[in-house]
Scaffold this active site. Sequence first.
Site, PDB file in Angstrom:
ATOM      1  N   GLY A  18       5.178 -11.131 114.844  1.00  0.00           N
ATOM      2  CA  GLY A  18       5.940 -11.787 114.093  1.00  0.00           C
ATOM      3  C   GLY A  18       5.465 -11.410 112.410  1.00  0.00           C
ATOM      4  O   GLY A  18       4.870 -10.825 112.217  1.00  0.00           O
ATOM      5  N   LEU A  19       6.459 -12.275 111.584  1.00  0.00           N
ATOM      6  CA  LEU A  19       6.422 -12.098 110.283  1.00  0.00           C
ATOM      7  C   LEU A  19       4.860 -12.184 109.702  1.00  0.00           C
ATOM      8  O   LEU A  19       4.360 -13.063 110.157  1.00  0.00           O
ATOM      9  CB  LEU A  19       7.443 -12.460 109.513  1.00  0.00           C
ATOM     10  CG  LEU A  19       8.606 -12.419 109.458  1.00  0.00           C
ATOM     11  CD1 LEU A  19       9.722 -13.576 109.028  1.00  0.00           C
ATOM     12  CD2 LEU A  19       8.859 -10.957 108.764  1.00  0.00           C
ATOM     13  N   SER A  20       4.624 -11.715 108.302  1.00  0.00           N
ATOM     14  CA  SER A  20       3.352 -12.113 107.847  1.00  0.00           C
ATOM     15  C   SER A  20       3.390 -13.646 107.437  1.00  0.00           C
ATOM     16  O   SER A  20       4.412 -14.130 106.984  1.00  0.00           O
ATOM     17  CB  SER A  20       2.998 -11.556 106.746  1.00  0.00           C
ATOM     18  OG  SER A  20       2.242 -11.817 105.749  1.00  0.00           O
ATOM     19  N   GLY A  21       2.605 -14.267 107.701  1.00  0.00           N
ATOM     20  CA  GLY A  21       2.335 -15.799 107.647  1.00  0.00           C
ATOM     21  C   GLY A  21       3.203 -16.713 108.598  1.00  0.00           C
ATOM     22  O   GLY A  21       3.307 -17.868 108.517  1.00  0.00           O
ATOM     23  N   SER A  92       3.721  -5.635 113.460  1.00  0.00           N
ATOM     24  CA  SER A  92       4.328  -4.754 114.439  1.00  0.00           C
ATOM     25  C   SER A  92       5.827  -5.082 114.417  1.00  0.00           C
ATOM     26  O   SER A  92       6.477  -5.475 115.610  1.00  0.00           O
ATOM     27  CB  SER A  92       3.845  -4.681 116.023  1.00  0.00           C
ATOM     28  OG  SER A  92       3.621  -6.106 116.603  1.00  0.00           O
TER      29      SER A  92
HETATM   30  P1  ADP Z   1      -0.091 -14.656 110.290  1.00  0.00           P
HETATM   31  O1  ADP Z   1      -1.312 -14.282 111.250  1.00  0.00           O
HETATM   32  O2  ADP Z   1       1.112 -14.379 111.114  1.00  0.00           O
HETATM   33  O3  ADP Z   1       0.014 -13.646 108.968  1.00  0.00           O
HETATM   34  P2  ADP Z   1      -1.584 -17.104 109.564  1.00  0.00           P
HETATM   35  O4  ADP Z   1      -2.094 -17.395 110.984  1.00  0.00           O
HETATM   36  O5  ADP Z   1      -2.448 -16.369 108.741  1.00  0.00           O
HETATM   37  O6  ADP Z   1      -0.256 -15.966 109.671  1.00  0.00           O
HETATM   38  O7  ADP Z   1      -0.677 -18.030 108.763  1.00  0.00           O
HETATM   39  C1  ADP Z   1       0.006 -18.877 109.439  1.00  0.00           C
HETATM   40  C2  ADP Z   1       0.067 -20.341 108.432  1.00  0.00           C
HETATM   41  O8  ADP Z   1       1.005 -21.222 109.029  1.00  0.00           O
HETATM   42  C3  ADP Z   1      -1.272 -21.110 108.475  1.00  0.00           C
HETATM   43  O9  ADP Z   1      -1.665 -21.668 107.200  1.00  0.00           O
HETATM   44  C4  ADP Z   1      -1.074 -22.311 109.570  1.00  0.00           C
HETATM   45  O10 ADP Z   1      -1.828 -23.348 109.320  1.00  0.00           O
HETATM   46  C5  ADP Z   1       0.348 -22.316 109.155  1.00  0.00           C
HETATM   47  N1  ADP Z   1       1.060 -23.213 110.462  1.00  0.00           N
HETATM   48  C6  ADP Z   1       1.892 -24.289 110.239  1.00  0.00           C
HETATM   49  N2  ADP Z   1       2.398 -24.428 111.417  1.00  0.00           N
HETATM   50  C7  ADP Z   1       2.099 -23.621 112.274  1.00  0.00           C
HETATM   51  C8  ADP Z   1       2.302 -23.539 113.909  1.00  0.00           C
HETATM   52  N3  ADP Z   1       2.855 -24.489 114.355  1.00  0.00           N
HETATM   53  N4  ADP Z   1       1.568 -22.541 114.245  1.00  0.00           N
HETATM   54  C9  ADP Z   1       0.730 -21.575 113.551  1.00  0.00           C
HETATM   55  N5  ADP Z   1       0.598 -21.627 112.147  1.00  0.00           N
HETATM   56  C10 ADP Z   1       1.247 -22.520 111.542  1.00  0.00           C
END
Ligand code: ADP
Length: 178
Positions: A18-21, A92
């Site tokens: 999935g996308l960053s964030g 990825s």
């Molecule tokens: P990634 O690892 O994909 O880069 P992160 O997990 O570091 O993303 O960050 C995702 C952000 O989105 C976190 O701050 C998290 O609390 C927020 N968020 C909000 N809703 C959700 C959800 N339903 N599932 C996962 N993350 C969520």
Amino acid sequence: MVKRFLLKKMGKVIWFTGLSGSGKTTIASAFCERLNSCGKKVFILDGDEIRSKLHKHLSFSREDIKENNHLIAMMAKEKISEFDFILVPIISPYRDDRQAARNLLGENFIELFVDTSLKECIKRDVKGLYKKALNKEIANFIGVSDSNPYEFPRVPDIHLNTENLSIDECVSIILEYL
Ligand code: ADP
């Protein structure tokens, strides 16, 4: 006669793309906690962490993204017999690279799509990276730069839309799948 030494235990590799964030790390961590509480042996191979510690030499060029994905899939393969689950949160972005990981890991590979729109990721901007990417302070940023599009999985094994689901609901969906 059954050769017991051939019956090596095999874990499952859950590949969070999935996308960053988008929520890969957050959901993988919550899922890991749940599995630990059930007594399962879990290992998290975090794409960002490995990039910053072990794969510092790799850039975000197409070739280096491929190499990074490949090396991490190999690491997962090496560990697969030691754990019940290996969780791999890693952007990825390319279908071919994820397919290569699936080919390497075979039936133990589970593709999990953390589906969060670019618009929502930009809104969350957990690490402040989207702001920089949009200001052109970061080149090749996945999902923003034309040079690195995010190719969403067409038929993922698990599909989580985090804009409609809470973290707990996401964890429950993964458990149901398993
Ligand atoms: P990634 O690892 O994909 O880069 P992160 O997990 O570091 O993303 O960050 C995702 C952000 O989105 C976190 O701050 C998290 O609390 C927020 N968020 C909000 N809703 C959700 C959800 N339903 N599932 C996962 N993350 C969520």
